[in-house]
Motif scaffolding. Structure first.
Motif, PDB file in Angstrom:
ATOM      1  N   GLU A 170     -16.519  -2.583  -5.944  1.00  0.00           N
ATOM      2  CA  GLU A 170     -15.925  -1.642  -4.970  1.00  0.00           C
ATOM      3  C   GLU A 170     -14.480  -2.003  -4.633  1.00  0.00           C
ATOM      4  O   GLU A 170     -14.026  -1.795  -3.499  1.00  0.00           O
ATOM      5  CB  GLU A 170     -16.757  -1.614  -3.676  1.00  0.00           C
ATOM      6  CG  GLU A 170     -18.219  -1.313  -3.883  1.00  0.00           C
ATOM      7  CD  GLU A 170     -19.000  -1.111  -2.586  1.00  0.00           C
ATOM      8  OE1 GLU A 170     -18.388  -0.962  -1.515  1.00  0.00           O
ATOM      9  OE2 GLU A 170     -20.242  -1.102  -2.649  1.00  0.00           O
ATOM     10  N   THR A 174     -10.293   8.474  -0.198  1.00  0.00           N
ATOM     11  CA  THR A 174     -10.656   7.083   0.082  1.00  0.00           C
ATOM     12  C   THR A 174     -11.347   6.974   1.433  1.00  0.00           C
ATOM     13  O   THR A 174     -10.991   7.676   2.378  1.00  0.00           O
ATOM     14  CB  THR A 174      -9.425   6.149   0.050  1.00  0.00           C
ATOM     15  OG1 THR A 174      -9.767   4.913   0.717  1.00  0.00           O
ATOM     16  CG2 THR A 174      -8.221   6.744   0.775  1.00  0.00           C
ATOM     17  N   ALA A 215     -15.011   4.024 -11.130  1.00  0.00           N
ATOM     18  CA  ALA A 215     -14.664   4.306  -9.733  1.00  0.00           C
ATOM     19  C   ALA A 215     -15.801   5.040  -9.042  1.00  0.00           C
ATOM     20  O   ALA A 215     -16.594   5.740  -9.691  1.00  0.00           O
ATOM     21  CB  ALA A 215     -13.399   5.161  -9.663  1.00  0.00           C
ATOM     22  N   HIS A 269     -13.615  -5.453  -1.247  1.00  0.00           N
ATOM     23  CA  HIS A 269     -12.734  -4.695  -0.348  1.00  0.00           C
ATOM     24  C   HIS A 269     -11.728  -5.720   0.188  1.00  0.00           C
ATOM     25  O   HIS A 269     -12.009  -6.438   1.146  1.00  0.00           O
ATOM     26  CB  HIS A 269     -13.541  -4.056   0.789  1.00  0.00           C
ATOM     27  CG  HIS A 269     -14.471  -2.987   0.301  1.00  0.00           C
ATOM     28  ND1 HIS A 269     -14.014  -1.802  -0.220  1.00  0.00           N
ATOM     29  CD2 HIS A 269     -15.817  -2.946   0.227  1.00  0.00           C
ATOM     30  CE1 HIS A 269     -15.039  -1.058  -0.593  1.00  0.00           C
ATOM     31  NE2 HIS A 269     -16.145  -1.735  -0.335  1.00  0.00           N
ATOM     32  N   SER A 296      -8.370   7.663  -6.545  1.00  0.00           N
ATOM     33  CA  SER A 296      -7.062   8.090  -6.046  1.00  0.00           C
ATOM     34  C   SER A 296      -7.022   8.000  -4.521  1.00  0.00           C
ATOM     35  O   SER A 296      -8.027   8.268  -3.849  1.00  0.00           O
ATOM     36  CB  SER A 296      -6.838   9.542  -6.474  1.00  0.00           C
ATOM     37  OG  SER A 296      -6.008  10.210  -5.565  1.00  0.00           O
ATOM     38  N   ASP A 297      -5.833   7.698  -3.999  1.00  0.00           N
ATOM     39  CA  ASP A 297      -5.639   7.659  -2.543  1.00  0.00           C
ATOM     40  C   ASP A 297      -5.949   9.013  -1.891  1.00  0.00           C
ATOM     41  O   ASP A 297      -6.077   9.101  -0.674  1.00  0.00           O
ATOM     42  CB  ASP A 297      -4.191   7.267  -2.217  1.00  0.00           C
ATOM     43  CG  ASP A 297      -3.852   5.849  -2.691  1.00  0.00           C
ATOM     44  OD1 ASP A 297      -4.779   5.025  -2.811  1.00  0.00           O
ATOM     45  OD2 ASP A 297      -2.655   5.590  -2.943  1.00  0.00           O
ATOM     46  N   ASP A 306     -10.881  -2.303  -3.625  1.00  0.00           N
ATOM     47  CA  ASP A 306      -9.739  -1.554  -3.086  1.00  0.00           C
ATOM     48  C   ASP A 306      -8.979  -2.514  -2.165  1.00  0.00           C
ATOM     49  O   ASP A 306      -9.461  -3.621  -1.908  1.00  0.00           O
ATOM     50  CB  ASP A 306     -10.123  -0.232  -2.388  1.00  0.00           C
ATOM     51  CG  ASP A 306     -11.110  -0.383  -1.243  1.00  0.00           C
ATOM     52  OD1 ASP A 306     -11.363  -1.516  -0.793  1.00  0.00           O
ATOM     53  OD2 ASP A 306     -11.634   0.648  -0.774  1.00  0.00           O
ATOM     54  N   THR A 359     -13.446   0.475  -8.804  1.00  0.00           N
ATOM     55  CA  THR A 359     -12.763   0.606  -7.516  1.00  0.00           C
ATOM     56  C   THR A 359     -13.527   1.627  -6.670  1.00  0.00           C
ATOM     57  O   THR A 359     -14.224   2.491  -7.206  1.00  0.00           O
ATOM     58  CB  THR A 359     -11.295   1.038  -7.704  1.00  0.00           C
ATOM     59  OG1 THR A 359     -11.223   2.145  -8.599  1.00  0.00           O
ATOM     60  CG2 THR A 359     -10.474  -0.103  -8.261  1.00  0.00           C
ATOM     61  N   TRP A 360     -13.356   1.508  -5.336  1.00  0.00           N
ATOM     62  CA  TRP A 360     -14.134   2.401  -4.453  1.00  0.00           C
ATOM     63  C   TRP A 360     -13.332   3.684  -4.203  1.00  0.00           C
ATOM     64  O   TRP A 360     -12.797   3.919  -3.140  1.00  0.00           O
ATOM     65  CB  TRP A 360     -14.523   1.685  -3.163  1.00  0.00           C
ATOM     66  CG  TRP A 360     -15.749   2.314  -2.529  1.00  0.00           C
ATOM     67  CD1 TRP A 360     -15.826   2.920  -1.311  1.00  0.00           C
ATOM     68  CD2 TRP A 360     -17.059   2.399  -3.095  1.00  0.00           C
ATOM     69  NE1 TRP A 360     -17.101   3.387  -1.090  1.00  0.00           N
ATOM     70  CE2 TRP A 360     -17.885   3.077  -2.169  1.00  0.00           C
ATOM     71  CE3 TRP A 360     -17.630   1.972  -4.303  1.00  0.00           C
ATOM     72  CZ2 TRP A 360     -19.241   3.343  -2.408  1.00  0.00           C
ATOM     73  CZ3 TRP A 360     -18.978   2.240  -4.539  1.00  0.00           C
ATOM     74  CH2 TRP A 360     -19.757   2.918  -3.598  1.00  0.00           C
ATOM     75  N   GLY A 361     -13.316   4.491  -5.253  1.00  0.00           N
ATOM     76  CA  GLY A 361     -12.450   5.663  -5.291  1.00  0.00           C
ATOM     77  C   GLY A 361     -11.435   5.442  -6.402  1.00  0.00           C
ATOM     78  O   GLY A 361     -11.200   4.294  -6.821  1.00  0.00           O
ATOM     79  N   GLU A 420     -20.344   7.911  -4.499  1.00  0.00           N
ATOM     80  CA  GLU A 420     -19.902   7.200  -3.296  1.00  0.00           C
ATOM     81  C   GLU A 420     -20.951   7.281  -2.180  1.00  0.00           C
ATOM     82  O   GLU A 420     -21.104   6.332  -1.407  1.00  0.00           O
ATOM     83  CB  GLU A 420     -18.556   7.775  -2.827  1.00  0.00           C
ATOM     84  CG  GLU A 420     -17.956   7.013  -1.673  1.00  0.00           C
ATOM     85  CD  GLU A 420     -16.517   7.418  -1.356  1.00  0.00           C
ATOM     86  OE1 GLU A 420     -15.824   7.968  -2.235  1.00  0.00           O
ATOM     87  OE2 GLU A 420     -16.103   7.194  -0.214  1.00  0.00           O
ATOM     88  N   LEU A 467      -5.826   2.461  -3.518  1.00  0.00           N
ATOM     89  CA  LEU A 467      -6.475   2.686  -4.818  1.00  0.00           C
ATOM     90  C   LEU A 467      -5.488   2.718  -5.985  1.00  0.00           C
ATOM     91  O   LEU A 467      -4.273   2.789  -5.773  1.00  0.00           O
ATOM     92  CB  LEU A 467      -7.295   3.987  -4.735  1.00  0.00           C
ATOM     93  CG  LEU A 467      -8.546   3.852  -3.845  1.00  0.00           C
ATOM     94  CD1 LEU A 467      -9.169   5.191  -3.525  1.00  0.00           C
ATOM     95  CD2 LEU A 467      -9.576   2.924  -4.504  1.00  0.00           C
TER      96      LEU A 467
END
Ligand code: XIL
Length: 367
Positions: free
Chosen positions: A279, A328, A52, A249, A324-325, A281, A320-322, A79, A345
């Motif tokens: 990435e 984000t 992530a 995305h 946890s929510d 999400d 994933t792009w992050g 990020e 996420l």
């Protein structure tokens, strides 16, 4: 701080890295980083690694988020901390503290790091607008890549060297985004960036990262066509490149063009290039508010995407792009009209697993 001053401090006593470690404020991170030491092999040989994008400020300030990253990620990617805007606030200065902090955090926890990104139109400091000539652009791009990639040689084994090269609706491979690099160097900026990275770190995996290549519709078909043409032209010129990054995305209300995506992936495979999901999400701003319904739609589109990908290639990793929510980028551009928080996420804002998490787990099993 000049590069020289920074390197002297870094290499004499590790002071700068030690300072970066204290950013996370934990006793366990007491060692001085030694970026040249190779990482332990990643666990789960029968699983595709998951990772992530992470934020250095949140890792420092939020122990539960930090623990969730350690518990769930085999890879992390900064990020923003390796973007020009963060590294190069002024022309003569390199600020590595935040990126170092992430690299040190990863090392201490046996996590691999990806680099993002060396040549992109976005997150460029204002001063780059004054790059006036071809020679100056070439010098700046090469200096930057040499300095950054050599610093993390052995610590960052894969780089998104090129990020988002194509315009939104390209006519051909030559339809490059009008960045300062494209403006001054034309398509040559791709070659220069890739060759420089390869020259500095011959072991690094070089990735060209793109978005919006999975959906149904003429704009996305045009993007797939231009991307494959671009990859072929790089190959024809013997430009070093190892992989394509699919940003992914996704939008739950946009259909995945399974045939289009799979044909693109087959062509990428035929060029002997790897694929990374870089990435992922799911942008949920136009989905129903009800959490259960929304999470199921988010998981569904990710599942259709990953299924289409994994039927043709085995991605080198899924990121994933992050994580946890709680952290984000989605609301910066895609805030919900009902004021409810976005849920793009795998973990929710309380760090609990969502259906998206299970979908990713399912596709991590190598066949
Ligand atoms: C985003 C970050 O997540 C934001 O925090 C920042 O403000 C802007 O950039 N594609 C990319 C990433 O390649 O670098 C972008 O990251 C998200 C879209």
């Amino acid at each position: 701080m000049s590069i020289k001053a920074y390197s002297r401090r870094h290499f004499l006593a590790g002071t700068a890295s030690a300072a970066a470690l204290t950013v996370f404020g934990t006793g366990e991170l007491s060692g001085v980083s030694a970026f040249a030491t190779p990482l332990e092999p990643s666990p789960g040989a029968n699983l595709i690694p998951y990772g992530a994008a992470v934020r250095s400020d949140a890792l420092a300030a939020d122990p539960s988020y930090r623990a969730a990253v350690i518990a769930n990620c085999q890879l992390v990617v900064p990020e923003s901390e390796l973007k020009w805007l963060e590294l190069r606030p002024t022309r003569d200065e390199y600020r590595f503290e935040k990126a170092d902090a992430i690299v040190d955090f990863a090392r201490q926890n046996g996590i691999e790091v990806r680099g993002h990104t060396l040549a992109w139109y976005g997150a460029l400091p204002k001063w780059t607008e004054s790059i006036a000539t071809r020679a100056e652009a070439e010098r700046e791009l090469i200096d930057h890549i040499e300095t950054v990639v050599s610093r993390y040689k052995g610590a960052i084994p894969s780089w998104d060297v090129i990020n988002e090269p194509l315009v939104d609706w390209p006519e051909s491979a030559g339809s490059l985004r009008p960045s300062i690099w494209a403006k001054r160097l034309g398509t040559d900026y791709l070659r220069i960036a890739l060759e420089t990275t390869a020259a500095v770190d011959s072991d690094a995996r070089l990735v060209l990262n793109e978005y919006d290549v999975e959906f149904a519709g003429p704009r996305f078909a045009a993007r797939r066509k231009a991307l494959i043409e671009l990859l072929r032209s790089l190959r024809d010129r013997d430009v070093p490149l190892h992989a394509v990054g699919l940003q992914a995305h996704l939008f739950a209300d946009r259909g995945i063009d399974r045939d289009g995506l799979q044909s693109l992936l087959s062509q990428i495979k035929a060029l002997d290039l790897d694929v990374w999901v870089t990435e992922l999400d799911v942008i949920d701003y136009e989905l129903p508010g009800k959490i259960g319904e929304r999470d199921a739609l988010v998981a569904g589109v990710a599942s259709r995407f990953l299924e289409a990908v994994c039927e043709v290639v085995q991605p080198k990793a899924i990121l994933t792009w992050g994580l946890s929510d709680r952290y984000t980028w989605v609301p910066i551009y895609f805030k919900r009209r009902d004021g409810m928080p976005n849920r793009p996420l795998p973990l929710d804002a309380e760090l609990k697993r969502k259906p998206l998490f299970d979908v990713i787990e399912q596709f991590r099993h190598k066949v």
